[in-house]
Motif scaffolding. Structure first.
Motif, PDB file in Angstrom:
ATOM      1  N   GLU A 247     -14.982  -8.537   6.938  1.00 64.14           N
ATOM      2  CA  GLU A 247     -14.481  -9.891   6.734  1.00 64.14           C
ATOM      3  C   GLU A 247     -13.920 -10.110   5.334  1.00 64.14           C
ATOM      4  O   GLU A 247     -13.085 -10.980   5.127  1.00 64.14           O
ATOM      5  CB  GLU A 247     -15.603 -10.912   6.982  1.00 64.14           C
ATOM      6  N   VAL A 248     -14.383  -9.353   4.356  1.00 62.70           N
ATOM      7  CA  VAL A 248     -13.953  -9.512   2.960  1.00 62.70           C
ATOM      8  C   VAL A 248     -13.217  -8.241   2.553  1.00 62.70           C
ATOM      9  O   VAL A 248     -13.830  -7.177   2.383  1.00 62.70           O
ATOM     10  CB  VAL A 248     -15.169  -9.750   2.030  1.00 62.70           C
ATOM     11  N   TRP A 249     -11.902  -8.346   2.384  1.00 58.30           N
ATOM     12  CA  TRP A 249     -11.094  -7.142   2.167  1.00 58.30           C
ATOM     13  C   TRP A 249     -11.467  -6.419   0.884  1.00 58.30           C
ATOM     14  O   TRP A 249     -11.337  -5.194   0.777  1.00 58.30           O
ATOM     15  CB  TRP A 249      -9.603  -7.497   2.163  1.00 58.30           C
ATOM     16  N   GLU A 250     -11.930  -7.159  -0.130  1.00 53.91           N
ATOM     17  CA  GLU A 250     -12.306  -6.532  -1.401  1.00 53.91           C
ATOM     18  C   GLU A 250     -13.419  -5.505  -1.222  1.00 53.91           C
ATOM     19  O   GLU A 250     -13.553  -4.590  -2.028  1.00 53.91           O
ATOM     20  CB  GLU A 250     -12.785  -7.600  -2.389  1.00 53.91           C
ATOM     21  N   LEU A 251     -14.231  -5.689  -0.188  1.00 54.33           N
ATOM     22  CA  LEU A 251     -15.369  -4.809   0.029  1.00 54.33           C
ATOM     23  C   LEU A 251     -15.071  -3.665   0.986  1.00 54.33           C
ATOM     24  O   LEU A 251     -15.937  -2.830   1.235  1.00 54.33           O
ATOM     25  CB  LEU A 251     -16.557  -5.622   0.560  1.00 54.33           C
ATOM     26  N   SER A 252     -13.853  -3.618   1.524  1.00 57.31           N
ATOM     27  CA  SER A 252     -13.500  -2.528   2.430  1.00 57.31           C
ATOM     28  C   SER A 252     -13.186  -1.268   1.627  1.00 57.31           C
ATOM     29  O   SER A 252     -12.562  -1.331   0.566  1.00 57.31           O
ATOM     30  CB  SER A 252     -12.291  -2.917   3.280  1.00 57.31           C
ATOM     31  N   PRO A 253     -13.620  -0.096   2.096  1.00 57.93           N
ATOM     32  CA  PRO A 253     -13.379   1.149   1.357  1.00 57.93           C
ATOM     33  C   PRO A 253     -11.889   1.443   1.233  1.00 57.93           C
ATOM     34  O   PRO A 253     -11.088   1.069   2.086  1.00 57.93           O
ATOM     35  CB  PRO A 253     -14.084   2.217   2.212  1.00 57.93           C
ATOM     36  N   VAL A 254     -11.533   2.126   0.155  1.00 61.43           N
ATOM     37  CA  VAL A 254     -10.140   2.526  -0.054  1.00 61.43           C
ATOM     38  C   VAL A 254      -9.816   3.663   0.914  1.00 61.43           C
ATOM     39  O   VAL A 254     -10.562   4.636   1.014  1.00 61.43           O
ATOM     40  CB  VAL A 254      -9.917   2.978  -1.504  1.00 61.43           C
ATOM     41  N   SER A 255      -8.713   3.541   1.637  1.00 61.92           N
ATOM     42  CA  SER A 255      -8.351   4.541   2.642  1.00 61.92           C
ATOM     43  C   SER A 255      -7.540   5.677   2.021  1.00 61.92           C
ATOM     44  O   SER A 255      -6.923   5.517   0.953  1.00 61.92           O
ATOM     45  CB  SER A 255      -7.546   3.891   3.769  1.00 61.92           C
ATOM     46  N   TRP A 256      -7.536   6.803   2.707  1.00 62.35           N
ATOM     47  CA  TRP A 256      -6.762   7.953   2.251  1.00 62.35           C
ATOM     48  C   TRP A 256      -5.272   7.615   2.193  1.00 62.35           C
ATOM     49  O   TRP A 256      -4.558   8.051   1.302  1.00 62.35           O
ATOM     50  CB  TRP A 256      -7.009   9.135   3.191  1.00 62.35           C
ATOM     51  N   ARG A 257      -4.811   6.832   3.155  1.00 61.87           N
ATOM     52  CA  ARG A 257      -3.401   6.453   3.175  1.00 61.87           C
ATOM     53  C   ARG A 257      -3.037   5.649   1.938  1.00 61.87           C
ATOM     54  O   ARG A 257      -1.946   5.831   1.369  1.00 61.87           O
ATOM     55  CB  ARG A 257      -3.113   5.643   4.435  1.00 61.87           C
ATOM     56  N   GLU A 258      -3.929   4.780   1.498  1.00 55.88           N
ATOM     57  CA  GLU A 258      -3.646   3.963   0.319  1.00 55.88           C
ATOM     58  C   GLU A 258      -3.504   4.809  -0.941  1.00 55.88           C
ATOM     59  O   GLU A 258      -2.639   4.553  -1.770  1.00 55.88           O
ATOM     60  CB  GLU A 258      -4.764   2.939   0.122  1.00 55.88           C
ATOM     61  N   VAL A 259      -4.378   5.801  -1.105  1.00 56.31           N
ATOM     62  CA  VAL A 259      -4.365   6.572  -2.354  1.00 56.31           C
ATOM     63  C   VAL A 259      -3.257   7.612  -2.379  1.00 56.31           C
ATOM     64  O   VAL A 259      -3.042   8.262  -3.402  1.00 56.31           O
ATOM     65  CB  VAL A 259      -5.725   7.254  -2.596  1.00 56.31           C
ATOM     66  N   THR A 260      -2.540   7.784  -1.278  1.00 60.30           N
ATOM     67  CA  THR A 260      -1.437   8.753  -1.267  1.00 60.30           C
ATOM     68  C   THR A 260      -0.087   8.069  -1.100  1.00 60.30           C
ATOM     69  O   THR A 260       0.918   8.733  -0.836  1.00 60.30           O
ATOM     70  CB  THR A 260      -1.639   9.768  -0.128  1.00 60.30           C
ATOM     71  N   SER A 261      -0.043   6.749  -1.248  1.00 62.59           N
ATOM     72  CA  SER A 261       1.211   6.006  -1.107  1.00 62.59           C
ATOM     73  C   SER A 261       1.699   5.541  -2.469  1.00 62.59           C
ATOM     74  O   SER A 261       0.910   5.108  -3.314  1.00 62.59           O
ATOM     75  CB  SER A 261       1.005   4.781  -0.198  1.00 62.59           C
ATOM     76  N   TYR A 262       3.008   5.622  -2.678  1.00 55.35           N
ATOM     77  CA  TYR A 262       3.606   5.225  -3.951  1.00 55.35           C
ATOM     78  C   TYR A 262       4.820   4.360  -3.660  1.00 55.35           C
ATOM     79  O   TYR A 262       5.587   4.620  -2.725  1.00 55.35           O
ATOM     80  CB  TYR A 262       4.028   6.448  -4.769  1.00 55.35           C
ATOM     81  N   SER A 263       4.993   3.302  -4.460  1.00 55.99           N
ATOM     82  CA  SER A 263       6.119   2.402  -4.227  1.00 55.99           C
ATOM     83  C   SER A 263       6.547   1.748  -5.534  1.00 55.99           C
ATOM     84  O   SER A 263       5.787   1.677  -6.501  1.00 55.99           O
ATOM     85  CB  SER A 263       5.750   1.324  -3.195  1.00 55.99           C
ATOM     86  N   ILE A 264       7.787   1.276  -5.535  1.00 53.61           N
ATOM     87  CA  ILE A 264       8.372   0.543  -6.660  1.00 53.61           C
ATOM     88  C   ILE A 264       8.627  -0.881  -6.203  1.00 53.61           C
ATOM     89  O   ILE A 264       9.193  -1.101  -5.127  1.00 53.61           O
ATOM     90  CB  ILE A 264       9.691   1.190  -7.132  1.00 53.61           C
ATOM     91  N   GLU A 265       8.196  -1.860  -7.005  1.00 55.26           N
ATOM     92  CA  GLU A 265       8.423  -3.264  -6.684  1.00 55.26           C
ATOM     93  C   GLU A 265       9.126  -3.936  -7.848  1.00 55.26           C
ATOM     94  O   GLU A 265       8.635  -3.905  -8.969  1.00 55.26           O
ATOM     95  CB  GLU A 265       7.089  -3.974  -6.404  1.00 55.26           C
ATOM     96  N   ALA A 266      10.282  -4.518  -7.568  1.00 53.34           N
ATOM     97  CA  ALA A 266      11.065  -5.226  -8.598  1.00 53.34           C
ATOM     98  C   ALA A 266      11.354  -4.337  -9.801  1.00 53.34           C
ATOM     99  O   ALA A 266      11.311  -4.776 -10.943  1.00 53.34           O
ATOM    100  CB  ALA A 266      10.344  -6.493  -9.040  1.00 53.34           C
ATOM    101  N   GLY A 267      11.634  -3.049  -9.534  1.00 55.36           N
ATOM    102  CA  GLY A 267      11.972  -2.139 -10.612  1.00 55.36           C
ATOM    103  C   GLY A 267      10.798  -1.594 -11.381  1.00 55.36           C
ATOM    104  O   GLY A 267      10.968  -0.922 -12.390  1.00 55.36           O
ATOM    105  N   CYS A 268       9.585  -1.856 -10.920  1.00 58.46           N
ATOM    106  CA  CYS A 268       8.383  -1.428 -11.638  1.00 58.46           C
ATOM    107  C   CYS A 268       7.443  -0.721 -10.668  1.00 58.46           C
ATOM    108  O   CYS A 268       7.400  -1.048  -9.480  1.00 58.46           O
ATOM    109  CB  CYS A 268       7.686  -2.639 -12.256  1.00 58.46           C
ATOM    110  N   LEU A 269       6.723   0.265 -11.183  1.00 53.62           N
ATOM    111  CA  LEU A 269       5.705   0.907 -10.379  1.00 53.62           C
ATOM    112  C   LEU A 269       4.722  -0.142  -9.883  1.00 53.62           C
ATOM    113  O   LEU A 269       4.198  -0.937 -10.657  1.00 53.62           O
ATOM    114  CB  LEU A 269       4.968   1.950 -11.229  1.00 53.62           C
TER     115      LEU A 269
END
Length: 624
Positions: A247-269
């Motif tokens: 119910e509380v996203w802050e307490l959900s474990p970090v997934s493997w997909r999250e730690v292997t994804s990289y993106s640029i937003e508004a010209g910044c990492l």
């Protein structure tokens, strides 16, 4: 090259602190207001709260207050200088974090790791680490909560233990402040001290501590007992929370997909990608130092602890980033290369981030009302209850409990806030959520407590509709008020006069799509607005929903000046949104002022998101 990168990192750090000081207090959650309310209680009662004194749930829950010093501080600051003072307090915490991290990364002390025996890391590497770390933690540091004191304490401990062992006598004082600002994070304090003390025992040559400094480190570990109800706090970090994590996203474990994804937003990492850079670099550094047999035990222990934190939840990514710094600083990825090549490689990466300052300036261009933005807070409902409700009990979603606690107590008792496991149990929280979704579970609440009012948050997709259906099974509860955060229901049996006067003649969940021609207000109209809408605006004159509906109605009734006036209020209160500019442009356009409307449409286009862009571009084409 090295000097340039240091200057760049310095400018970036100063800009980040200035941005923090220029950003308003606003809702991410409502924990800040819960802390303000408890600080008020401590000030008035001269004692720490021991139970859920503000809740009507029975029996009262036992309260373990592990942030009492933070609560007292924010309340005192607020009473002296309101939200402007809170902004400066937040910026002060952030500046302390930046100063300690910069001191750790740019210190001139000798490093004891490096397969080629270099005594110092290339200047570009610390600069790169500082920029990436700040990109990672900045969004979290825009929120004034006790975690800021924790981050500052972590950075201070690492700086002292790595570079200023002579300052070790100050560590017990810092530890005592830490556990009274954010006592539930005491395992991190023990972990940091234990890592460096353990290194001294295992290999004194690797450690920078002498016996005297070691004594102060060990003394700091005892500070966990220097807080009220210390024995009760000790067990709190280790309570199971698997059901709560759903119910509380802050307490959900970090997934493997999250730690292997990289993106640029508004010209910044992106912030999440910056964490991934730190994590990947830390893993490579750990492998490299182990292979070369130059690893410092303390650094490896801290990094291993940082990895373990990720399994505890999303909220611990920030601690992970800070705890990784000693390993990253001492062992640049480019260490096996020549320093010149290393500096060149790192500066190439820095060049990719060179737009970060410019892209971060977008935050200022889209800044909400300063120093406090009420967007998303139940401001109108709170004002209505204080002016018209007469006191009583309020059933609501826990997400907004902190704000209701601050605004309404002691005139009202509320259900609960998000102080889960230290005040309200996991079972309390999950049972209430079930009740807000299913009439089967809501019925016992309404039957047992008979709340005078029920507030239904409508900002969650699908949540408002399902709860409206649930409330519909209890006809004694009638919608009487709506603001930008929620819909308020009153019990007609307990508040008959209020319901007769305030019952809404329209669907409160459909304000954005109401057809002005189909509005039927039994109490009549005054000017171009129906009387029910005027009553709402009298209570909550800054309401985005009510002002938007009023502007559309006035355009439909050909009172274009009045429509533009409503739109102007929206622009003033929500300058970061496209809604006010779009309404203003539509009022001008409908009134025959097509040329004047073009600039307003363009301003709306600069702020719009999603499908609205097509509509605005089409209107601009017609305007030309």
């Amino acid at each position: 090259m090295s000097r340039f990168s240091r200057w760049y990192a310095g400018v970036f750090a100063v800009f980040a602190i200035a941005l923090n000081a220029a950003w308003p207090i606003m809702r991410t959650d409502t924990d800040l207001w819960a802390h303000l309310a408890v600080g008020r209680y401590i000030t008035q009662e001269r004692a720490l709260p021991t139970d859920s004194y503000f809740s009507f749930l029975q029996p009262l829950s036992h309260y373990i207050d592990y942030s009492w010093l933070f609560q007292l501080m924010v309340h005192r600051v607020f009473m002296l200088s309101s939200y402007q003072g809170l902004v400066l307090l937040r910026a002060g915490f952030f500046a302390a974090i930046v100063a300690c991290v910069a001191g750790l990364l740019f210190s001139k002390g000798r490093l004891r790791a490096g397969p080629e025996g270099n005594s110092r890391a290339p200047g570009s590497w610390p600069a790169f680490l500082l920029v990436v770390l700040l990109i990672a933690i900045m969004p979290r540091c825009m929120v004034l909560r006790p975690h800021l004191a924790e981050y500052a304490a972590i950075a201070f401990f690492l700086f002292v233990l790595e570079e200023r062992p002579s300052w070790a006598p100050g560590l017990p004082v810092a530890a005592a402040l830490w556990v009274n600002f954010h006592g539930i994070s005491y395992p991190l304090l023990l972990g940091i001290c234990g890592a460096y003390a353990g290194e001294w025992v295992m290999d004194r040559n690797a450690s920078r501590l002498d016996r005297r400094a070691l004594f102060w480190v060990l003394a700091s570990m005892t500070a966990v007992l220097l807080t009220p109800r210390a024995t009760e706090v000790l067990a709190r970090p280790f309570l199971p929370g698997e059901r709560l994590a759903r119910e509380v996203w802050e307490l959900s474990p970090v997934s493997w997909r999250e730690v292997t994804s990289y993106s640029i937003e508004a010209g910044c990492l992106a912030s999440g990608s910056a964490f991934n850079v730190i994590l990947a670099a830390g893993a490579l550094c750990a492998i490299g130092t182990l292979s070369a047999r130059v690893a410092r035990p303390a650094h490896l222990a801290l990094f291993a602890g940082a990895i373990a934190l990720l399994a505890k939840g999303e909220r611990f990514k920030y601690e992970m980033a800070l705890l990784s710094l000693p390993l990253l600083r001492a062992n640049p990825l480019a260490y096996p290369l020549r320093v010149r090549k290393a500096a060149s490689a790192v500066l190439t990466i820095m060049a990719l981030l060179a737009m970060s300052i410019l892209s971060m300036s977008y935050w200022i261009r889209g800044r909400p009302t300063y120093p406090f933005s009420e967007k998303g807070l139940p401001r109108g409902i709170s004002a209505f209850l204080l002016q018209e409700g007469g006191g009583g009990t309020l059933l609501h979603h826990p997400e907004l409990g902190g704000y209701y606690h601050w605004m309404l107590f002691p005139k009202y008792q509320i259900t609960m806030d998000m102080q889960i496991q230290t005040l309200f149990s996991e079972e309390d929280f999950l049972r209430l959520l079930q009740g807000l979704r299913d009439a089967t579970y809501l019925r016992p609440y309404l039957k047992k407590y008979k709340p005078d009012f029920v507030a239904v948050e409508h900002a969650r997709p699908g949540f408002a509709q399902s709860l409206a259906q649930t409330i519909g099974k209890f006809p004694d509860y009638v919608p009487v008020f709506v603001d930008d955060a929620a819909v308020l229901y009153a019990n007609r049996l307990q508040r008959p006069q209020l319901v007769r006067r305030w019952e809404l003649p329209v669907d409160p969940y459909a304000f954005a799509s109401l057809d002005p021609k189909k509005i039927r207000d039994p109490s009549g109209w005054a000017g171009c607005e129906p009387r029910f809408l005027q009553r709402l605006l009298k209570i909550d004159p800054r309401s985005l929903m009510a002002r938007s509906l009023a502007s559309r109605i006035c355009v439909d009734r050909k009172d274009f000046a009045r429509a533009a006036a409503h739109a102007a209020v929206v622009i003033q209160e929500y300058p970061e949104l496209s809604a006010g500019y779009r309404l203003f442009a539509e009022a001008l356009d409908a009134g025959g002022k097509k040329r004047e409307s073009i600039e307003a449409y363009r301003a709306a286009l600069r702020r719009c998101e999603g499908s609205e862009e097509h509509y605005l571009r089409r209107r601009l084409g017609q305007g030309r």
